[in-house]
Scaffold this motif. Structure first.
Motif: not given
Length: 116
Positions: A45-52
């Motif tokens: 997942r990618y969100g708001w600058g982070w790969i999670m």
């Protein structure tokens, strides 16, 4: 363009939601760690600058970046209270191996922490 001290503050902020006078609510942190835009098609997942991603049974956050002169790699495991940071003055340009170098450093730090 951040100093190592600022990077450490940034990591601490994501470990427990506060750093000095700056505090983020659990709701704000949850929003930062939400995939954007929502997409069930990809496991990472990618969100708001982070790969999670999931790591050791907990959510892990990763971010790499380069200006082609420097390379930085950051991994944060908020649920474990751990953060890893590696930087190099080898960029990621055509002949740069900064990402490879940082990846190896973080792997060694993780091995030391988790006794892999």
């Amino acid at each position: 363009h951040a100093s190592l001290q600022d990077w450490a503050r940034f990591i601490r902020l994501h470990l427990d939601g506060s750093e000095g006078s700056l505090t983020l609510s659990p709701a704000s942190l949850a929003r930062l760690y939400t995939q954007y835009p929502p997409n069930a098609m990809y496991p990472n997942r990618y969100g708001w600058g982070w790969i999670m991603y999931d790591d050791f049974g907990a959510t892990a956050l990763g971010h790499d970046g380069s200006n082609n002169l420097w390379y930085c790699s950051c991994q944060v495991l908020p649920g474990k209270g751990l953060g890893f940071l590696a930087v190099t003055n080898i960029g990621a340009g055509d002949n740069g191996n900064g990402g490879l170098a940082c990846g190896k450093i973080i792997q060694k730090l993780r091995e030391r922490q988790f006794q892999m």
